[in-house]
Design a protein around this motif. Structure first.
Motif, PDB file in Angstrom:
ATOM      1  N   UNK A  62       0.802  -1.227   0.000  1.00  0.00           N
ATOM      2  CA  UNK A  62       0.000   0.000   0.000  1.00  0.00           C
ATOM      3  C   UNK A  62       0.831   1.272   0.000  1.00  0.00           C
ATOM      4  N   UNK A  63       2.162   1.139   0.086  1.00  0.00           N
ATOM      5  CA  UNK A  63       3.015   2.331   0.154  1.00  0.00           C
ATOM      6  C   UNK A  63       4.179   2.252  -0.828  1.00  0.00           C
ATOM      7  N   UNK A  64       3.917   1.725  -2.015  1.00  0.00           N
ATOM      8  CA  UNK A  64       4.988   1.581  -2.992  1.00  0.00           C
ATOM      9  C   UNK A  64       5.648   2.920  -3.305  1.00  0.00           C
ATOM     10  N   UNK A  65       4.862   3.975  -3.310  1.00  0.00           N
ATOM     11  CA  UNK A  65       5.396   5.278  -3.701  1.00  0.00           C
ATOM     12  C   UNK A  65       6.318   5.883  -2.651  1.00  0.00           C
ATOM     13  N   UNK A  66       6.302   5.375  -1.425  1.00  0.00           N
ATOM     14  CA  UNK A  66       7.107   5.976  -0.362  1.00  0.00           C
ATOM     15  C   UNK A  66       8.299   5.128   0.029  1.00  0.00           C
ATOM     16  N   UNK A  67       8.623   4.125  -0.778  1.00  0.00           N
ATOM     17  CA  UNK A  67       9.749   3.250  -0.433  1.00  0.00           C
ATOM     18  C   UNK A  67      11.080   3.991  -0.387  1.00  0.00           C
ATOM     19  N   UNK A  68      11.248   5.055  -1.164  1.00  0.00           N
ATOM     20  CA  UNK A  68      12.531   5.768  -1.216  1.00  0.00           C
ATOM     21  C   UNK A  68      12.323   7.231  -0.857  1.00  0.00           C
ATOM     22  N   UNK A  69      11.786   7.493   0.314  1.00  0.00           N
ATOM     23  CA  UNK A  69      11.496   8.854   0.744  1.00  0.00           C
ATOM     24  C   UNK A  69      12.760   9.666   0.910  1.00  0.00           C
ATOM     25  N   UNK A  70      12.684  10.947   0.647  1.00  0.00           N
ATOM     26  CA  UNK A  70      13.837  11.830   0.795  1.00  0.00           C
ATOM     27  C   UNK A  70      13.693  12.733   2.009  1.00  0.00           C
ATOM     28  N   UNK A  71      12.644  12.587   2.772  1.00  0.00           N
ATOM     29  CA  UNK A  71      12.392  13.458   3.913  1.00  0.00           C
ATOM     30  C   UNK A  71      12.509  12.666   5.206  1.00  0.00           C
ATOM     31  N   UNK A  72      12.968  13.337   6.250  1.00  0.00           N
ATOM     32  CA  UNK A  72      13.042  12.708   7.559  1.00  0.00           C
ATOM     33  C   UNK A  72      11.631  12.502   8.077  1.00  0.00           C
ATOM     34  N   UNK A  73      11.273  11.263   8.388  1.00  0.00           N
ATOM     35  CA  UNK A  73       9.942  10.970   8.888  1.00  0.00           C
ATOM     36  C   UNK A  73       9.932  10.660  10.373  1.00  0.00           C
ATOM     37  N   UNK A  74      11.099  10.387  10.945  1.00  0.00           N
ATOM     38  CA  UNK A  74      11.133   9.945  12.342  1.00  0.00           C
ATOM     39  C   UNK A  74      12.513  10.191  12.927  1.00  0.00           C
ATOM     40  N   UNK A  75      12.553  10.671  14.158  1.00  0.00           N
ATOM     41  CA  UNK A  75      13.796  10.761  14.916  1.00  0.00           C
ATOM     42  C   UNK A  75      13.653   9.895  16.159  1.00  0.00           C
TER      43      UNK A  75
END
Length: 671
Positions: free
Chosen positions: A66-79
């Motif tokens: 369901x998240x194929x488009x976000x496999x290579x994200x360029x933004x920090x999503x979590x610290x």
């Protein structure tokens, strides 16, 4: 792409030595990670772990779809806030703050695609280099809500900690984990045996959750030792903590394993040193192995990438239902502003009933409200409630079930860390047993039963006698002798006697070892005896003893039969532990009434699967088998209730049984 077939059994997973006796940390000739060996020990000790891991793997697979488009994200999503526990017996083991910070820096580079060497990735794989979108920071707020450096240190006389998690507990000389739902715990101490590090996969116990790394492989400055001097040991081990498997699938070169990631080439075995591209194995040419991946065993300066598929698998942990989703709301990386926001203390549970409980805690200074989280013990997700009061009545609970809970203080402009996890168990949950009765006692019946303090002489009791008010104590591991005799009216007939004890207290007598005596046919009216030994693994407490006398050898522990009698008594087990049962629990609405029985367990060649007693004997059911990573094993023969497991390697597996309307899960062992 790894073949979705059987991965290597636990006995062959990984190559790390696990000696606990090495006295010094010499440079390792090859990278050695003990994560898989540690997992094998945890699976053997925790019957529910395999099922929890399978659920985590299923969630990861759904997340990827369901998240194929976000496999290579360029933004920090979590610290993720990190606490580093340093255990040292020498000055050199007491590594500096600068060395610790260098390791945090490496993690941030490697997990955020900021490492300069990722450009060395061969062009064949360059398009798969992932920015995982995860960053790390030394904790700024401890579990009590106070300011911290994120580092704690302890001098110890222990020179080699081994892999038994002694480093993770103050009771064994180490340091306790901080709340693992809010922090990544990193322990730094000499492991020994040439082992660089090991990690705990998601789904394991909270008290041991985290990563252990030897000090000479931690960070990229100070005391680090070549060729593992660039901090990539932590990049590898934190990958395990984030649910990544070794890239070769831990199959000892068989080319049949899987790392549960779709975009990594099938690889024969681990690679060491500095391979030259392409390095072909398992017919994966022309590009060959993705040996530069952090989850291989090459030198630090030869590994420099995660794949997009691995990124998806790691990020799934923080999606809906993810096993580490609680880290998204952790305040551990946020420094207290002004006054601190203290973590709630003095957690308590009261007013326990079958379906409800009241939990409470002490008021915290500066609190605006509180976040209460609770779950069934062992579950991976929490139910969260926000309220201003310092107590909460929980309703709709399940009888005889253990729940965990923890509380967070919400202050104006900040929140505390969650408290440590507390627990309570609801009342009730009484086990109901099937009926067993002789239709006629016109010819034979039980006239004497004696075991310990139980001793009863009687006449016919209409086919059934409830003697559960009479009890005796049986010590786990003890040898016992039960006496019994048949009474006759007129002619004597051949009688069979079967004695059952529900050792695991699950309401049935069909589990392995619970038929304790099966006496051959006899026409004698004299007292006979049967001997048995109480398993050391029997569950402590009161349980049912059932004695069945019948003229038919096919009579079992349940149901009506023509001639004879059944008598029930109570035995109290002492000094035992909960039996690792072989009964499958279903997820259907009928709950404990629907039970499949597996035997023998452990199995060597054939595993038999018996239907529940209340199931239509003509009802078909299907089975599936999964290895410890949740990967389904194909090609096993299942005929007439018997599963051929001869082709499986030694290890622990999960069996799923489905009748079309509900599915059951249970662990079995292949010897």
């Amino acid at each position: 792409m790894k073949a979705n077939v059987y991965a290597a059994a636990l006995g062959l997973l990984g190559l790390a030595l696990t000696s606990n006796s090495a006295s010094a940390q010499a440079p390792a000739p090859h990278r050695t990670c003990a994560s898989v060996e540690v997992l094998a020990a945890q699976l053997a000790a925790d019957p529910g772990l395999a099922q929890r891991m399978a659920a985590i793997n299923n969630q990861a697979a759904q997340f990827a779809k369901s998240n194929q488009a976000t496999n290579a994200t360029a933004a920090v999503t979590l610290t993720i806030p990190v606490v580093v526990h340093v255990l040292y017996s020498t000055t050199s083991e007491n590594i500096s703050d600068a060395q610790i910070q260098s390791q945090i820096d490496v993690l941030n580079e490697d997990y955020h695609k900021l490492n300069a060497d990722y450009t060395k990735t061969p062009s064949a794989f360059a398009g798969q280099v992932a920015d995982v979108g995860i960053q790390f920071v030394l904790a700024k707020r401890d579990p009590s809500g106070l300011a911290t450096t994120g580092i704690e240190r302890k001098s110890s006389t222990t020179t080699s900690w081994g892999t038994a998690d002694k480093i993770k507990s103050t009771s064994t000389g180490g340091l306790n984990a901080w709340n693992s739902s809010q922090y990544l715990n990193l322990w730094v101490g000499t492991i020994g045996g040439g082992i660089l590090g090991y990690a705990q996969f998601p789904g394991g116990a909270a008290s041991t959750d985290g990563v252990v790394i030897s000090p000479v492989y931690f960070g990229r400055t100070g005391t680090v030792t070549s060729p593992y001097n660039l901090g990539r040991t932590a990049s590898h081990e934190v990958g395990h903590w984030l649910n990544l498997n070794h890239i070769w699938g831990d199959d000892s070169g068989a080319c049949t394993g899987t790392d549960n990631v779709s975009d990594t080439p099938n690889q024969g075995a681990e690679n060491y040193g500095k391979p030259v591209f392409p390095h072909v194995s398992c017919s994966n040419g022309p590009n060959g192995d993705m040996f530069m991946n952090y989850m291989d065993y090459v030198d630090d300066n030869a590994m420099f990438m995660f794949s997009t598929g691995q990124s998806s698998r790691m990020n799934a942990l923080f999606g809906t239902g993810g096993a580490r989703v609680s880290l998204l709301t952790s305040m551990g990386g946020v420094a207290p502003s002004g006054g601190t926001c203290p973590t709630p203390a003095s957690l308590a549970a009261s007013s326990l009933t079958n379906t409800s409980a009241t939990v409470s805690w002490a008021a915290a200074t500066g609190a605006v409200s509180y976040n209460l989280q609770y779950r069934v013990s062992g579950a991976t997700t929490w139910t969260t409630v926000n309220q201003t009061a310092t107590s909460k009545s929980l309703t709709g609970l399940t009888a005889g079930t253990t729940y965990q809970y923890q509380v967070q203080t919400v202050c104006s402009g900040s929140s505390s860390a969650y408290s440590g996890i507390a627990s309570f168990t609801t009342t009730g949950g009484t086990v109901a047993y099937c009926a067993s009765k002789g239709t006629s006692v016109a010819y034979e019946y039980i006239d004497y039963v004696a075991l310990g303090s139980i001793s009863r002489t009687s006449g016919a009791d209409a086919g059934y006698y409830n003697g559960t008010a009479s009890s005796t104590s049986l010590a786990a591991g003890s040898a016992q002798t039960i006496s019994f005799s048949a009474g006759f009216t007129g002619s004597a007939y051949s009688e069979y006697v079967k004695v059952y004890i529900d050792y695991n207290q699950n309401g049935v007598f069909t589990d392995a070892g619970e038929l304790v005596v099966s006496a051959a046919a006899s026409t004698a009216a004299t007292t006979r005896t049967g001997s048995f030994t109480v398993p050391t693994t029997a569950k402590n407490g009161a349980t049912r003893l059932r004695v069945v006398l019948s003229d038919n050898s096919a009579t079992t522990s349940c149901g009506s039969y023509s001639y004879g009698e059944t008598e029930d008594y109570t035995v109290n087990i002492t000094g035992g532990a909960r039996l690792d049962g072989t009964t499958v629990r279903t997820s259907g609405t009928t709950g404990l009434a629907d039970q499949y029985t597996l035997y023998p367990n452990p199995a060597t060649s054939v595993l038999s699967i018996a239907r529940p007693l209340n199931m239509d004997p003509e009802q078909a059911f299907s089975v599936r088998v999964y290895d410890v990573r949740g990967t389904e094993i194909k090609g096993l023969s299942f005929v007439d209730g018997q599963l051929n497991v001869a082709s499986l390697r030694t290890g622990i597996y999960t069996l799923s049984v489905s009748d079309g309307s509900k599915t059951s899960h249970q662990r079995f062992v292949k010897e």
